[in-house]
Design an enzyme around this catalytic site. Structure first.
Site, PDB file in Angstrom:
ATOM      1  N   HIS A  18      -7.040   8.530 -27.048  1.00 34.96           N
ATOM      2  CA  HIS A  18      -7.421   7.624 -28.146  1.00 34.96           C
ATOM      3  C   HIS A  18      -7.661   8.355 -29.479  1.00 34.96           C
ATOM      4  O   HIS A  18      -7.110   7.982 -30.510  1.00 34.96           O
ATOM      5  CB  HIS A  18      -8.683   6.840 -27.784  1.00 34.96           C
ATOM      6  CG  HIS A  18      -8.605   6.108 -26.475  1.00 34.96           C
ATOM      7  ND1 HIS A  18      -7.450   5.544 -26.007  1.00 34.96           N
ATOM      8  CD2 HIS A  18      -9.538   5.848 -25.528  1.00 34.96           C
ATOM      9  CE1 HIS A  18      -7.683   4.960 -24.839  1.00 34.96           C
ATOM     10  NE2 HIS A  18      -8.940   5.138 -24.524  1.00 34.96           N
ATOM     11  N   GLU A  60     -19.980   4.802 -28.151  1.00 31.48           N
ATOM     12  CA  GLU A  60     -20.216   3.679 -27.240  1.00 31.48           C
ATOM     13  C   GLU A  60     -21.686   3.647 -26.834  1.00 31.48           C
ATOM     14  O   GLU A  60     -22.310   4.698 -26.704  1.00 31.48           O
ATOM     15  CB  GLU A  60     -19.366   3.831 -25.977  1.00 31.48           C
ATOM     16  CG  GLU A  60     -17.880   3.831 -26.249  1.00 31.48           C
ATOM     17  CD  GLU A  60     -17.096   3.914 -24.953  1.00 31.48           C
ATOM     18  OE1 GLU A  60     -16.716   2.864 -24.430  1.00 31.48           O
ATOM     19  OE2 GLU A  60     -16.905   5.030 -24.461  1.00 31.48           O
ATOM     20  N   HIS A  77      -4.500   2.063 -25.141  1.00 38.29           N
ATOM     21  CA  HIS A  77      -4.834   0.731 -25.681  1.00 38.29           C
ATOM     22  C   HIS A  77      -5.359   0.784 -27.115  1.00 38.29           C
ATOM     23  O   HIS A  77      -5.318  -0.210 -27.827  1.00 38.29           O
ATOM     24  CB  HIS A  77      -5.771  -0.043 -24.734  1.00 38.29           C
ATOM     25  CG  HIS A  77      -7.209   0.349 -24.807  1.00 38.29           C
ATOM     26  ND1 HIS A  77      -7.728   1.413 -24.142  1.00 38.29           N
ATOM     27  CD2 HIS A  77      -8.244  -0.193 -25.476  1.00 38.29           C
ATOM     28  CE1 HIS A  77      -9.018   1.517 -24.395  1.00 38.29           C
ATOM     29  NE2 HIS A  77      -9.359   0.538 -25.210  1.00 38.29           N
ATOM     30  N   ASP A 122       0.869  -1.174   0.000  1.00 35.84           N
ATOM     31  CA  ASP A 122       0.000   0.000   0.000  1.00 35.84           C
ATOM     32  C   ASP A 122       0.908   1.226   0.000  1.00 35.84           C
ATOM     33  O   ASP A 122       1.493   1.555   1.026  1.00 35.84           O
ATOM     34  CB  ASP A 122      -0.875  -0.047   1.258  1.00 35.84           C
ATOM     35  CG  ASP A 122      -1.833   1.134   1.310  1.00 35.84           C
ATOM     36  OD1 ASP A 122      -1.696   2.047   0.463  1.00 35.84           O
ATOM     37  OD2 ASP A 122      -2.693   1.155   2.194  1.00 35.84           O
ATOM     38  N   ASP A 125     -11.113  11.739 -21.253  1.00 32.50           N
ATOM     39  CA  ASP A 125     -11.180  10.274 -21.210  1.00 32.50           C
ATOM     40  C   ASP A 125     -10.900   9.637 -22.573  1.00 32.50           C
ATOM     41  O   ASP A 125     -10.291   8.577 -22.652  1.00 32.50           O
ATOM     42  CB  ASP A 125     -12.588   9.868 -20.727  1.00 32.50           C
ATOM     43  CG  ASP A 125     -12.729   8.374 -20.482  1.00 32.50           C
ATOM     44  OD1 ASP A 125     -11.824   7.797 -19.848  1.00 32.50           O
ATOM     45  OD2 ASP A 125     -13.733   7.780 -20.930  1.00 32.50           O
ATOM     46  N   LYS A 140     -20.876   8.596 -24.910  1.00 33.30           N
ATOM     47  CA  LYS A 140     -21.477   7.452 -24.208  1.00 33.30           C
ATOM     48  C   LYS A 140     -22.956   7.419 -24.554  1.00 33.30           C
ATOM     49  O   LYS A 140     -23.544   8.450 -24.894  1.00 33.30           O
ATOM     50  CB  LYS A 140     -21.340   7.625 -22.692  1.00 33.30           C
ATOM     51  CG  LYS A 140     -19.912   7.806 -22.200  1.00 33.30           C
ATOM     52  CD  LYS A 140     -19.181   6.501 -22.089  1.00 33.30           C
ATOM     53  CE  LYS A 140     -17.819   6.694 -21.472  1.00 33.30           C
ATOM     54  NZ  LYS A 140     -16.858   5.661 -21.885  1.00 33.30           N
ATOM     55  N   LYS A 179      -4.953  -1.867 -31.130  1.00 34.87           N
ATOM     56  CA  LYS A 179      -6.031  -2.455 -31.928  1.00 34.87           C
ATOM     57  C   LYS A 179      -5.516  -2.783 -33.328  1.00 34.87           C
ATOM     58  O   LYS A 179      -4.749  -2.041 -33.908  1.00 34.87           O
ATOM     59  CB  LYS A 179      -7.230  -1.494 -31.989  1.00 34.87           C
ATOM     60  CG  LYS A 179      -7.920  -1.337 -30.619  1.00 34.87           C
ATOM     61  CD  LYS A 179      -9.166  -0.502 -30.731  1.00 34.87           C
ATOM     62  CE  LYS A 179      -9.742  -0.168 -29.363  1.00 34.87           C
ATOM     63  NZ  LYS A 179     -10.665  -1.152 -28.809  1.00 34.87           N
ATOM     64  N   LYS A 227      -3.399   5.187 -18.641  1.00 37.41           N
ATOM     65  CA  LYS A 227      -4.049   6.485 -18.679  1.00 37.41           C
ATOM     66  C   LYS A 227      -5.058   6.583 -17.542  1.00 37.41           C
ATOM     67  O   LYS A 227      -5.491   5.532 -17.061  1.00 37.41           O
ATOM     68  CB  LYS A 227      -4.717   6.729 -20.026  1.00 37.41           C
ATOM     69  CG  LYS A 227      -5.945   5.842 -20.281  1.00 37.41           C
ATOM     70  CD  LYS A 227      -6.716   6.295 -21.474  1.00 37.41           C
ATOM     71  CE  LYS A 227      -7.823   7.242 -21.115  1.00 37.41           C
ATOM     72  NZ  LYS A 227      -9.088   6.585 -20.730  1.00 37.41           N
TER      73      LYS A 227
END
Ligand code: BG6
Length: 491
Positions: A244, A220, A182, A93, A239, A344, A186, A152
């Site tokens: 991305h 999404e 990430h 921790d 985000d 979203k 892809k 990230k």
């Protein structure tokens, strides 16, 4: 980027901080299992999860057996058991006074293995990156063969990103730091480079003479249940766009690198980020759109998502959707808008890059032509060239837009690996090409910060859009103003 299968990596000790967390259980451990199953992990490679959980090795293996096994193909039990045997757990921790015990236990486990590659994977909030690196160094665990992987978000603005980079950079050299995005793992993203630079026909038309505009979308269907604590301070711009979407933009727009190597590719990417025309002050209203989903049907709105802390003023101001008209100020792209969009609770899950070519200079047929190249990241990774064709028939000539499609899943029999599998393989092989360099991350924040500042200062809240729809009206006007439309509106 290699064009050959990655060789079996050196023997490594992979230390995952946040090793029992969501990312580890859903992405990292399944990816490592796939690598093991495909023979890409050396026999002695170990995975050491660190958490505050107080688990023994046996507890951790039991947890992975219960939570991960169902999500991966276990056709040979001995391979699964071999994988479980690689797993260890140490309680650490970094914020607690008693942290020394945990570091001692980890040092004991790593002792005598200094010749191995040692990878510290920080699957934890960014505020822990600096303290973790410092404490690992104080415990004498950072060897010349060590690397650190950072998840990230890397900060929440330029200043905080620089502070993290400084703290981590005080312990690790830049060549030892792997900043994950990430999306770069892809398949279609890597194929974009192959498509552009391993084929001759595209390069002559990949510029403002032939291309009208580019659309980059990451839509999404999911909302943010249980994520308000994070999302209220992130929002779609931090985000998804800062990392991305800007990464997809750089790969689409970069100049051909002289070599297929880590620095040559990243040098070209950073030049694109540096050439982005700043959007600041009053221009922000004209070139950006913010939206927040509200309840519709049985789908709750952002403010009513279950499993979250009660909404605050930050919640009301946060964007769950954004669309931006970006421009790249260089010879190749002058005058070509790059439209970025993410949200979203949209009606579909789709990530794609659409390159819209200009219309023919003089048409002898009625109607326009689709003339576009679509690179689809998900679902159904593939590349489609939408062209005009003649419908078969002896009568009048009738034209129809049709796609020439390359669907990776149907064309290749190989399993399409998850992004994390590719990236972990590269980390273990010490190849940083698909990871963000410090100057890239900071250049991206430099462009994002003025937009964030203007949004913060604006009295207006994000435009509402009903959950399950394609964003607020402003997103359609952003393109509509110049007579354009989002790709799916024309399907
Ligand atoms: C993550 C974001 O980086 O990417 C999430 O934090 C988002 O909010 C996710 O849902 C999307 O990833 P993918 O691979 O499903 O497109």
């Amino acid at each position: 980027m290699s064009t050959h299968p990655a060789p079996v990596a050196h023997t490594a000790d992979l230390v995952v901080f946040g090793g029992t967390g969501d990312l580890s259980m859903r992405k990292l451990l399944p990816a490592l299992y796939h690598s093991d199953r495909d023979g890409r992990l050396s026999p002695e490679t170990r995975v050491i999860a660190l958490s505050r959980g107080g688990l023994t090795d046996a507890d951790f293996r039991g947890k992975v057996d219960a939570e991960v096994r169902g999500s991966v193909p276990v056709d040979d039990l001995s391979v699964w058991e071999r994988f479980l045997d690689r797993l260890h757990h140490v309680t650490v921790d970094v914020s607690a006074d008693g942290a020394a015990d945990g570091w001692r236990a980890l040092a004991g486990l790593l002792a005598g293995h200094e010749e191995r590659d040692r990878v510290f994977y920080l699957a934890s909030p960014p505020r822990t990156f600096g303290p973790f690196c410092r404490q690992a160094a104080e415990a004498g665990l950072v060897t010349p063969r060590s690397r650190v992987v950072l998840e990230k978000p890397l900060g929440h603005d330029l200043v905080s990103a620089q502070a993290i980079n400084d703290e981590v950079g005080a312990i690790f050299d830049e060549r030892q730091i792997f900043r994950i995005d990430h999306y770069l793992g892809k398949e279609t993203v890597q194929n974009l480079l192959v498509l552009r630079f391993a084929n001759a026909f595209l390069e002559p038309i990949w510029n403002s003479l032939w291309i009208d505009h580019v659309q980059i979308t990451a839509a999404e269907t999911v909302g943010t249940p249980g994520r308000r604590g994070y999302y209220d301070h992130a929002g779609a711009l931090r985000d998804m766009v800062q990392n991305h979407l800007l990464q997809l933009l750089t790969l689409t727009a970069m100049e051909p690198p002289a070599r297929n190597d880590r620095e040559a590719i990243r040098d070209e990417k950073v030049k694109v980020l540096q050439a982005l025309r700043p959007i600041a002050g009053t221009e922000v209203d004209r070139f950006t759109v913010r939206g927040q989903y509200v309840g519709a049907g049985d789908m709750p709105g952002y403010l009513d998502e279950p499993g979250s802390t009660p909404p605050t003023e930050d919640s009301r101001r946060v964007e769950t959707f954004t669309a931006i008209r970006a421009e790249i100020r260089n010879w190749r792209w002058a005058g070509v808008p790059f439209y970025l969009r993410t949200g979203k609770r949209m009606p579909y899950r789709r990530s794609e890059i659409v390159v819209q070519f200009k219309d023919v200079p003089h048409s002898i047929f009625p109607g326009g032509s689709p003339n576009r190249l679509v690179l689809r990241l998900q679902p159904e990774e593939g590349i489609e060239l939408h062209i005009m064709a003649k419908e078969p028939g002896a009568g009048e000539v009738t034209l129809k837009p049709v796609p020439l499609s390359l669907n990776f899943g149907k064309t290749f029999t190989n399993r399409v690996p998850e992004a994390y599998e590719r990236l972990l393989t590269d980390v273990l092989a010490g190849n940083p090409t698909l990871f963000m360099r410090r100057d890239e991350v900071e250049a991206a924040w430099r462009w994002i910060d003025p937009i964030l500042d203007a949004w913060k200062a604006a009295p207006a809240l994000p435009e509402p859009y009903p959950a399950g729809t394609a964003g607020p009206a402003g997103a359609h006007e952003l393109l509509g103003r110049s007579g354009r439309a989002w790709h799916e509106e024309e399907l």
